[in-house]
Design a protein around this motif. Structure first.
Motif, PDB file in Angstrom:
ATOM      1  N   GLY A  34     -42.189 -55.170  -1.674  1.00 11.94           N
ATOM      2  CA  GLY A  34     -42.842 -54.110  -2.200  1.00 11.94           C
ATOM      3  C   GLY A  34     -43.355 -52.933  -1.494  1.00 11.94           C
ATOM      4  N   ALA A  35     -44.064 -52.014  -1.717  1.00 10.98           N
ATOM      5  CA  ALA A  35     -44.554 -51.027  -1.169  1.00 10.98           C
ATOM      6  C   ALA A  35     -46.164 -50.916  -1.316  1.00 10.98           C
ATOM      7  CB  ALA A  35     -44.037 -49.593  -1.802  1.00 10.98           C
ATOM      8  N   LYS A  36     -46.876 -50.810  -0.508  1.00 10.54           N
ATOM      9  CA  LYS A  36     -48.402 -50.772  -0.292  1.00 10.54           C
ATOM     10  C   LYS A  36     -48.910 -49.504  -0.889  1.00 10.54           C
ATOM     11  CE  LYS A  36     -52.936 -52.209   0.614  1.00 10.54           C
ATOM     12  NZ  LYS A  36     -53.477 -53.151  -0.511  1.00 10.54           N
ATOM     13  N   ILE A  37     -49.488 -49.481  -1.859  1.00  9.73           N
ATOM     14  CA  ILE A  37     -49.916 -48.056  -2.394  1.00  9.73           C
ATOM     15  C   ILE A  37     -51.705 -48.063  -2.381  1.00  9.73           C
ATOM     16  CG2 ILE A  37     -49.823 -46.412  -4.424  1.00  9.73           C
ATOM     17  CD1 ILE A  37     -47.102 -46.962  -3.293  1.00  9.73           C
ATOM     18  N   ILE A  38     -51.924 -46.613  -2.013  1.00 12.94           N
ATOM     19  CA  ILE A  38     -53.550 -46.507  -1.857  1.00 12.94           C
ATOM     20  C   ILE A  38     -53.604 -45.227  -2.370  1.00 12.94           C
ATOM     21  CG2 ILE A  38     -55.367 -46.465  -0.215  1.00 12.94           C
ATOM     22  CD1 ILE A  38     -53.998 -47.932   1.767  1.00 12.94           C
ATOM     23  N   VAL A  39     -54.676 -45.283  -3.334  1.00  9.18           N
ATOM     24  CA  VAL A  39     -55.026 -43.849  -4.088  1.00  9.18           C
ATOM     25  C   VAL A  39     -56.459 -43.585  -3.635  1.00  9.18           C
ATOM     26  CG1 VAL A  39     -55.354 -42.851  -6.128  1.00  9.18           C
ATOM     27  CG2 VAL A  39     -53.709 -44.549  -5.939  1.00  9.18           C
ATOM     28  N   LYS A  40     -56.458 -42.349  -2.960  1.00 10.28           N
ATOM     29  CA  LYS A  40     -57.855 -42.073  -2.427  1.00 10.28           C
ATOM     30  C   LYS A  40     -58.473 -40.679  -2.932  1.00 10.28           C
ATOM     31  CE  LYS A  40     -56.980 -43.806   2.370  1.00 10.28           C
ATOM     32  NZ  LYS A  40     -56.940 -43.458   3.561  1.00 10.28           N
ATOM     33  N   ASN A  41     -59.561 -40.483  -2.943  1.00 10.49           N
ATOM     34  CA  ASN A  41     -60.321 -39.067  -3.401  1.00 10.49           C
ATOM     35  C   ASN A  41     -59.979 -38.151  -2.126  1.00 10.49           C
ATOM     36  OD1 ASN A  41     -62.346 -37.058  -3.335  1.00 10.49           O
ATOM     37  ND2 ASN A  41     -63.229 -38.040  -5.114  1.00 10.49           N
ATOM     38  N   SER A  42     -59.255 -37.217  -2.359  1.00 15.89           N
ATOM     39  CA  SER A  42     -58.702 -36.238  -1.202  1.00 15.89           C
ATOM     40  C   SER A  42     -59.839 -35.785  -0.366  1.00 15.89           C
ATOM     41  CB  SER A  42     -57.851 -35.280  -1.694  1.00 15.89           C
ATOM     42  OG  SER A  42     -56.566 -35.725  -1.967  1.00 15.89           O
ATOM     43  N   LEU A  43     -61.068 -35.330  -1.331  1.00 18.34           N
ATOM     44  CA  LEU A  43     -62.287 -34.774  -0.602  1.00 18.34           C
ATOM     45  C   LEU A  43     -63.070 -35.916   0.295  1.00 18.34           C
ATOM     46  CD1 LEU A  43     -63.874 -32.177  -0.196  1.00 18.34           C
ATOM     47  CD2 LEU A  43     -65.128 -32.939  -2.386  1.00 18.34           C
ATOM     48  N   THR A  44     -63.386 -36.952  -0.423  1.00 17.57           N
ATOM     49  CA  THR A  44     -64.345 -37.934   0.105  1.00 17.57           C
ATOM     50  C   THR A  44     -63.687 -39.079   0.936  1.00 17.57           C
ATOM     51  OG1 THR A  44     -64.385 -39.388  -1.765  1.00 17.57           O
ATOM     52  CG2 THR A  44     -65.911 -37.283  -1.687  1.00 17.57           C
ATOM     53  N   ILE A  96     -52.187 -39.783  -2.657  1.00 19.29           N
ATOM     54  CA  ILE A  96     -51.350 -41.034  -3.053  1.00 19.29           C
ATOM     55  C   ILE A  96     -50.678 -41.536  -1.527  1.00 19.29           C
ATOM     56  CG2 ILE A  96     -49.809 -42.546  -4.469  1.00 19.29           C
ATOM     57  CD1 ILE A  96     -50.678 -40.807  -6.527  1.00 19.29           C
ATOM     58  N   GLU A  97     -50.985 -42.549  -1.068  1.00 18.05           N
ATOM     59  CA  GLU A  97     -50.217 -42.858   0.092  1.00 18.05           C
ATOM     60  C   GLU A  97     -49.247 -44.144  -0.113  1.00 18.05           C
ATOM     61  OE1 GLU A  97     -53.103 -41.485   3.763  1.00 18.05           O
ATOM     62  OE2 GLU A  97     -53.238 -43.790   3.145  1.00 18.05           O
ATOM     63  N   GLY A  98     -48.305 -44.372   0.307  1.00 17.67           N
ATOM     64  CA  GLY A  98     -47.333 -45.490   0.285  1.00 17.67           C
ATOM     65  C   GLY A  98     -46.831 -45.931   1.406  1.00 17.67           C
ATOM     66  N   PHE A  99     -46.617 -47.056   1.671  1.00 17.55           N
ATOM     67  CA  PHE A  99     -46.134 -47.766   3.211  1.00 17.55           C
ATOM     68  C   PHE A  99     -45.160 -48.619   2.689  1.00 17.55           C
ATOM     69  CE2 PHE A  99     -50.732 -46.403   3.699  1.00 17.55           C
ATOM     70  CZ  PHE A  99     -50.527 -45.693   4.930  1.00 17.55           C
ATOM     71  N   ALA A 100     -43.738 -48.468   3.105  1.00 20.48           N
ATOM     72  CA  ALA A 100     -42.679 -49.256   2.614  1.00 20.48           C
ATOM     73  C   ALA A 100     -41.753 -49.215   3.597  1.00 20.48           C
ATOM     74  CB  ALA A 100     -42.399 -48.834   1.260  1.00 20.48           C
ATOM     75  N   PRO A 101     -40.983 -50.483   3.673  1.00 22.82           N
ATOM     76  CA  PRO A 101     -41.295 -51.672   2.928  1.00 22.82           C
ATOM     77  C   PRO A 101     -42.364 -52.326   3.730  1.00 22.82           C
ATOM     78  CG  PRO A 101     -38.687 -51.657   3.507  1.00 22.82           C
ATOM     79  CD  PRO A 101     -39.726 -50.732   4.395  1.00 22.82           C
ATOM     80  N   LEU A 102     -43.285 -52.873   2.928  1.00 21.40           N
ATOM     81  CA  LEU A 102     -44.488 -53.465   3.531  1.00 21.40           C
ATOM     82  C   LEU A 102     -44.405 -54.592   4.792  1.00 21.40           C
ATOM     83  CD1 LEU A 102     -47.682 -53.353   3.644  1.00 21.40           C
ATOM     84  CD2 LEU A 102     -47.548 -55.089   1.736  1.00 21.40           C
ATOM     85  N   ASN A 103     -43.457 -55.423   4.197  1.00 25.58           N
ATOM     86  CA  ASN A 103     -43.239 -56.649   4.980  1.00 25.58           C
ATOM     87  C   ASN A 103     -42.181 -56.415   6.139  1.00 25.58           C
ATOM     88  OD1 ASN A 103     -44.695 -58.049   3.502  1.00 25.58           O
ATOM     89  ND2 ASN A 103     -43.333 -58.919   2.246  1.00 25.58           N
ATOM     90  N   LYS A 104     -41.610 -55.219   6.402  1.00 20.38           N
ATOM     91  CA  LYS A 104     -40.792 -54.955   7.483  1.00 20.38           C
ATOM     92  C   LYS A 104     -41.379 -53.831   8.449  1.00 20.38           C
ATOM     93  CE  LYS A 104     -37.503 -57.795   6.530  1.00 20.38           C
ATOM     94  NZ  LYS A 104     -36.928 -58.520   7.489  1.00 20.38           N
ATOM     95  N   GLN A 105     -42.194 -54.374   9.237  1.00 20.89           N
ATOM     96  CA  GLN A 105     -42.889 -53.495  10.125  1.00 20.89           C
ATOM     97  C   GLN A 105     -41.867 -52.177  10.959  1.00 20.89           C
ATOM     98  OE1 GLN A 105     -45.780 -55.478  12.592  1.00 20.89           O
ATOM     99  NE2 GLN A 105     -46.792 -53.448  13.263  1.00 20.89           N
ATOM    100  N   GLN A 106     -40.960 -52.806  11.352  1.00 22.79           N
ATOM    101  CA  GLN A 106     -40.101 -52.079  12.087  1.00 22.79           C
ATOM    102  C   GLN A 106     -39.318 -50.882  11.660  1.00 22.79           C
ATOM    103  OE1 GLN A 106     -38.932 -54.870  11.108  1.00 22.79           O
ATOM    104  NE2 GLN A 106     -36.855 -55.004  10.948  1.00 22.79           N
ATOM    105  N   ALA A 107     -39.314 -51.009  10.029  1.00 21.44           N
ATOM    106  CA  ALA A 107     -38.633 -50.082   9.334  1.00 21.44           C
ATOM    107  C   ALA A 107     -39.737 -49.406   8.449  1.00 21.44           C
ATOM    108  CB  ALA A 107     -37.662 -50.837   8.410  1.00 21.44           C
ATOM    109  N   ARG A 108     -40.914 -49.767   8.544  1.00 19.65           N
ATOM    110  CA  ARG A 108     -41.846 -49.330   7.474  1.00 19.65           C
ATOM    111  C   ARG A 108     -42.175 -47.880   7.648  1.00 19.65           C
ATOM    112  NH1 ARG A 108     -46.144 -53.304   7.744  1.00 19.65           N
ATOM    113  NH2 ARG A 108     -46.978 -52.110   9.358  1.00 19.65           N
ATOM    114  N   VAL A 109     -42.312 -46.916   6.861  1.00 23.28           N
ATOM    115  CA  VAL A 109     -42.572 -45.784   7.045  1.00 23.28           C
ATOM    116  C   VAL A 109     -43.772 -45.324   5.784  1.00 23.28           C
ATOM    117  CG1 VAL A 109     -40.625 -44.866   7.996  1.00 23.28           C
ATOM    118  CG2 VAL A 109     -40.654 -44.787   5.355  1.00 23.28           C
ATOM    119  N   LYS A 110     -44.376 -44.210   6.048  1.00 23.37           N
ATOM    120  CA  LYS A 110     -45.557 -43.621   5.117  1.00 23.37           C
ATOM    121  C   LYS A 110     -44.915 -42.333   4.238  1.00 23.37           C
ATOM    122  CE  LYS A 110     -49.728 -41.466   5.342  1.00 23.37           C
ATOM    123  NZ  LYS A 110     -51.183 -40.855   6.485  1.00 23.37           N
TER     124      LYS A 110
END
Length: 241
Positions: A34-44, A96-110
Protein backbone atom coordinates in the motif's frame (compact mmCIF):
# COMPACT_ATOMS: atom_id res chain seq x y z
CA UNK A 1 -33.77 45.62 6.69
CA UNK A 2 -32.92 41.90 6.47
CA UNK A 3 -31.48 40.40 9.62
CA UNK A 4 -29.57 37.09 9.78
CA UNK A 5 -29.27 34.96 12.88
CA UNK A 6 -25.73 33.61 13.06
CA UNK A 7 -25.02 30.37 14.89
CA UNK A 8 -21.76 28.54 15.64
CA UNK A 9 -20.47 26.34 12.82
CA UNK A 10 -20.92 22.61 13.42
CA UNK A 11 -18.37 20.12 12.14
CA UNK A 12 -19.68 17.86 9.39
CA UNK A 13 -18.32 14.44 8.49
CA UNK A 14 -16.79 14.65 5.02
CA UNK A 15 -15.38 11.68 3.12
CA UNK A 16 -12.42 11.78 0.71
CA UNK A 17 -11.46 8.74 -1.34
CA UNK A 18 -7.72 8.89 -1.99
CA UNK A 19 -5.95 6.53 -4.38
CA UNK A 20 -2.31 5.95 -5.32
CA UNK A 21 -1.56 5.04 -8.93
CA UNK A 22 1.74 3.94 -10.41
CA UNK A 23 2.79 5.93 -13.47
CA UNK A 24 2.10 3.92 -16.64
CA UNK A 25 0.62 1.15 -14.50
CA UNK A 26 -2.12 0.34 -12.00
CA UNK A 27 -3.16 1.23 -8.46
CA UNK A 28 -0.89 0.69 -5.46
CA UNK A 29 -2.65 -1.58 -2.99
CA UNK A 30 -2.38 -4.43 -0.53
CA UNK A 31 -0.26 -6.72 -2.74
CA UNK A 32 2.77 -4.43 -2.42
CA UNK A 33 2.05 -3.01 1.04
CA UNK A 34 0.00 0.00 0.00
CA UNK A 35 0.69 3.72 0.04
CA UNK A 36 0.79 5.75 3.25
CA UNK A 37 -1.65 8.65 3.00
CA UNK A 38 -1.58 11.70 5.29
CA UNK A 39 -4.18 14.48 5.11
CA UNK A 40 -3.22 17.74 6.81
CA UNK A 41 -4.69 21.18 7.31
CA UNK A 42 -2.53 23.20 4.89
CA UNK A 43 -2.50 26.26 7.14
CA UNK A 44 -1.81 24.69 10.54
CA UNK A 45 -0.16 21.37 9.62
CA UNK A 46 -2.67 19.49 11.81
CA UNK A 47 -3.11 15.87 10.71
CA UNK A 48 -6.77 15.35 9.90
CA UNK A 49 -6.58 11.72 8.74
CA UNK A 50 -4.00 9.09 7.84
CA UNK A 51 -3.92 5.49 6.71
CA UNK A 52 -2.92 3.01 4.01
CA UNK A 53 -4.43 2.34 0.62
CA UNK A 54 -5.84 -1.19 0.58
CA UNK A 55 -7.44 -3.33 -2.08
CA UNK A 56 -6.57 -4.64 -5.53
CA UNK A 57 -4.45 -3.04 -8.26
CA UNK A 58 -7.60 -2.63 -10.34
CA UNK A 59 -9.01 -3.73 -13.69
CA UNK A 60 -6.09 -4.11 -16.12
CA UNK A 61 -8.21 -3.82 -19.25
CA UNK A 62 -9.97 -0.66 -18.08
CA UNK A 63 -6.81 1.03 -16.79
CA UNK A 64 -4.21 0.02 -19.36
CA UNK A 65 -5.93 -1.01 -22.60
CA UNK A 66 -9.21 0.79 -23.19
CA UNK A 67 -9.43 4.46 -24.23
CA UNK A 68 -10.48 6.71 -21.37
CA UNK A 69 -13.20 9.31 -21.93
CA UNK A 70 -14.06 12.32 -19.81
CA UNK A 71 -15.60 11.50 -16.40
CA UNK A 72 -14.96 7.78 -16.87
CA UNK A 73 -13.95 6.15 -13.59
CA UNK A 74 -10.95 3.83 -13.54
CA UNK A 75 -11.52 2.43 -10.07
CA UNK A 76 -13.96 -0.30 -9.11
CA UNK A 77 -15.33 -1.29 -5.71
CA UNK A 78 -12.34 -3.56 -4.99
CA UNK A 79 -9.70 -1.12 -6.28
CA UNK A 80 -7.16 0.06 -3.72
CA UNK A 81 -7.82 3.31 -1.93
CA UNK A 82 -7.95 5.04 1.45
CA UNK A 83 -11.15 6.70 2.62
CA UNK A 84 -10.31 9.69 4.79
CA UNK A 85 -13.14 10.86 7.03
CA UNK A 86 -12.71 14.48 8.08
CA UNK A 87 -14.66 16.60 10.56
CA UNK A 88 -14.51 20.15 9.21
CA UNK A 89 -16.56 23.15 10.29
CA UNK A 90 -15.73 25.39 7.33
CA UNK A 91 -14.18 25.14 3.86
CA UNK A 92 -10.62 24.00 4.57
CA UNK A 93 -7.57 23.84 2.34
CA UNK A 94 -5.94 20.45 2.89
CA UNK A 95 -2.63 18.95 1.85
CA UNK A 96 -2.68 15.30 0.84
CA UNK A 97 0.64 13.45 0.91
CA UNK A 98 1.27 9.92 -0.23
CA UNK A 99 4.36 7.75 0.21
CA UNK A 100 4.58 4.64 -1.97
CA UNK A 101 5.28 1.81 -2.12
CA UNK A 102 5.47 2.08 1.68
CA UNK A 103 7.38 -1.17 2.25
CA UNK A 104 10.03 -0.56 -0.44
CA UNK A 105 12.27 2.16 0.97
CA UNK A 106 14.70 2.25 -1.95
CA UNK A 107 11.81 2.84 -4.37
CA UNK A 108 9.47 4.88 -2.17
CA UNK A 109 8.61 8.37 -3.43
CA UNK A 110 6.32 11.15 -2.27
CA UNK A 111 3.41 12.56 -4.20
CA UNK A 112 1.16 15.35 -2.95
CA UNK A 113 -1.58 17.78 -3.84
CA UNK A 114 -3.80 20.40 -2.21
CA UNK A 115 -7.52 21.03 -2.48
CA UNK A 116 -10.39 22.70 -0.67
CA UNK A 117 -12.64 20.45 1.39
CA UNK A 118 -16.22 21.72 1.77
CA UNK A 119 -18.07 20.41 4.86
CA UNK A 120 -20.48 17.63 3.94
CA UNK A 121 -19.35 17.49 0.29
CA UNK A 122 -17.92 13.99 -0.16
CA UNK A 123 -15.39 13.21 -2.88
CA UNK A 124 -15.94 9.58 -3.87
CA UNK A 125 -15.52 7.26 -6.87
CA UNK A 126 -12.03 7.62 -8.29
CA UNK A 127 -11.66 10.42 -5.76
CA UNK A 128 -8.25 12.04 -5.57
CA UNK A 129 -5.58 10.12 -7.48
CA UNK A 130 -1.91 10.66 -6.62
CA UNK A 131 0.55 9.47 -9.28
CA UNK A 132 3.81 7.75 -8.35
CA UNK A 133 6.55 7.47 -10.99
CA UNK A 134 9.28 4.85 -10.88
CA UNK A 135 10.23 1.19 -10.72
CA UNK A 136 10.74 -1.05 -7.69
CA UNK A 137 14.18 -2.65 -7.96
CA UNK A 138 15.56 -5.31 -5.60
CA UNK A 139 19.10 -6.56 -6.16
CA UNK A 140 19.04 -10.33 -5.64
CA UNK A 141 22.68 -10.99 -6.49
CA UNK A 142 25.33 -10.18 -5.40
CA UNK A 143 24.27 -10.00 -1.78
CA UNK A 144 25.20 -7.06 0.44
CA UNK A 145 28.85 -7.18 1.56
CA UNK A 146 29.30 -10.56 -0.13
CA UNK A 147 32.90 -11.70 -0.53
CA UNK A 148 33.51 -13.13 -4.00
CA UNK A 149 36.47 -14.50 -5.89
CA UNK A 150 38.14 -12.58 -8.70
CA UNK A 151 38.53 -15.95 -10.44
CA UNK A 152 34.79 -16.34 -10.88
CA UNK A 153 32.21 -14.48 -12.91
CA UNK A 154 29.93 -12.32 -10.77
CA UNK A 155 26.22 -12.96 -11.28
CA UNK A 156 24.15 -9.77 -11.42
CA UNK A 157 20.47 -10.37 -10.81
CA UNK A 158 17.64 -7.98 -9.93
CA UNK A 159 13.89 -8.19 -9.57
CA UNK A 160 12.21 -5.20 -11.24
CA UNK A 161 8.48 -4.43 -11.16
CA UNK A 162 6.26 -1.41 -11.64
CA UNK A 163 5.42 0.70 -8.57
CA UNK A 164 2.15 -1.24 -8.17
CA UNK A 165 4.01 -4.57 -8.35
CA UNK A 166 2.94 -5.32 -11.92
CA UNK A 167 5.33 -7.72 -13.71
CA UNK A 168 7.80 -6.92 -16.48
CA UNK A 169 8.35 -9.43 -19.30
CA UNK A 170 9.58 -9.38 -22.86
CA UNK A 171 6.64 -8.65 -25.14
CA UNK A 172 4.29 -8.23 -22.16
CA UNK A 173 2.02 -5.36 -21.24
CA UNK A 174 5.01 -3.89 -19.41
CA UNK A 175 7.56 -4.82 -22.03
CA UNK A 176 11.12 -5.49 -20.86
CA UNK A 177 12.33 -4.62 -24.36
CA UNK A 178 11.17 -1.02 -23.82
CA UNK A 179 13.29 -0.49 -20.72
CA UNK A 180 16.99 0.20 -20.37
CA UNK A 181 18.32 -1.85 -17.45
CA UNK A 182 21.99 -1.65 -16.55
CA UNK A 183 24.38 -2.40 -13.72
CA UNK A 184 26.79 0.42 -12.91
CA UNK A 185 29.79 -1.03 -11.06
CA UNK A 186 32.15 1.45 -9.38
CA UNK A 187 35.47 0.52 -7.79
CA UNK A 188 37.19 2.21 -4.86
CA UNK A 189 39.38 4.07 -7.37
CA UNK A 190 36.26 5.79 -8.73
CA UNK A 191 36.33 4.05 -12.10
CA UNK A 192 33.03 2.61 -13.34
CA UNK A 193 31.73 0.18 -15.93
CA UNK A 194 28.19 -0.30 -17.23
CA UNK A 195 26.78 -3.71 -18.04
CA UNK A 196 23.50 -4.27 -19.87
CA UNK A 197 21.01 -6.58 -18.15
CA UNK A 198 18.22 -8.59 -19.77
CA UNK A 199 15.00 -10.15 -18.57
CA UNK A 200 14.99 -13.90 -19.13
CA UNK A 201 14.05 -17.20 -17.55
CA UNK A 202 11.87 -15.64 -14.84
CA UNK A 203 9.22 -12.90 -14.91
CA UNK A 204 10.55 -9.48 -13.77
CA UNK A 205 14.07 -10.85 -13.21
CA UNK A 206 17.02 -9.32 -15.06
CA UNK A 207 20.42 -10.95 -15.43
CA UNK A 208 24.02 -10.24 -16.46
CA UNK A 209 27.53 -11.40 -15.60
CA UNK A 210 30.69 -9.44 -14.81
CA UNK A 211 34.36 -10.18 -14.22
CA UNK A 212 36.01 -8.00 -11.59
CA UNK A 213 39.52 -7.64 -10.16
CA UNK A 214 40.22 -7.65 -6.44
CA UNK A 215 38.88 -4.64 -4.57
CA UNK A 216 35.82 -2.99 -3.06
CA UNK A 217 32.87 -2.21 -5.34
CA UNK A 218 29.52 -0.49 -5.32
CA UNK A 219 26.93 -2.17 -7.53
CA UNK A 220 24.08 0.07 -8.69
CA UNK A 221 21.33 -1.30 -10.88
CA UNK A 222 18.99 1.11 -12.62
CA UNK A 223 16.00 0.95 -14.94
CA UNK A 224 14.93 3.70 -17.32
CA UNK A 225 11.91 3.93 -19.59
CA UNK A 226 12.64 6.39 -22.43
CA UNK A 227 8.93 6.55 -23.30
CA UNK A 228 7.50 7.57 -19.91
CA UNK A 229 10.60 8.77 -18.08
CA UNK A 230 10.13 6.23 -15.30
CA UNK A 231 13.32 5.48 -13.37
CA UNK A 232 14.36 3.22 -10.51
CA UNK A 233 17.56 2.36 -8.61
CA UNK A 234 18.89 -0.10 -6.04
CA UNK A 235 22.48 -0.53 -4.93
CA UNK A 236 24.74 -2.65 -2.76
CA UNK A 237 28.43 -3.14 -1.93
CA UNK A 238 30.64 -6.19 -2.47
CA UNK A 239 34.21 -7.35 -1.87
CA UNK A 240 36.27 -9.11 -4.52
CA UNK A 241 39.34 -11.09 -3.41
Amino acid sequence: MLWCNLSPAIAQETKLMIRAKAKDAKFIGSSIGGAKIIVKNSLTGEILAQGLTAGSTGNTKKIMEEPVVRHQELAEESTAGFEAILDVKEPTLVNIEGFAPLNKQQARVKSSTELWVIPGKDITGDGIILEFPGFVIDILSPQTHEILSAKDSIELKANIVMMCGCPITKGGLWDANQYEVKALITGENGQSKEIKMEQKEKVSTFFAKAQLESGLYEVLIYAFDPVTGNTGVDKTNIIIK
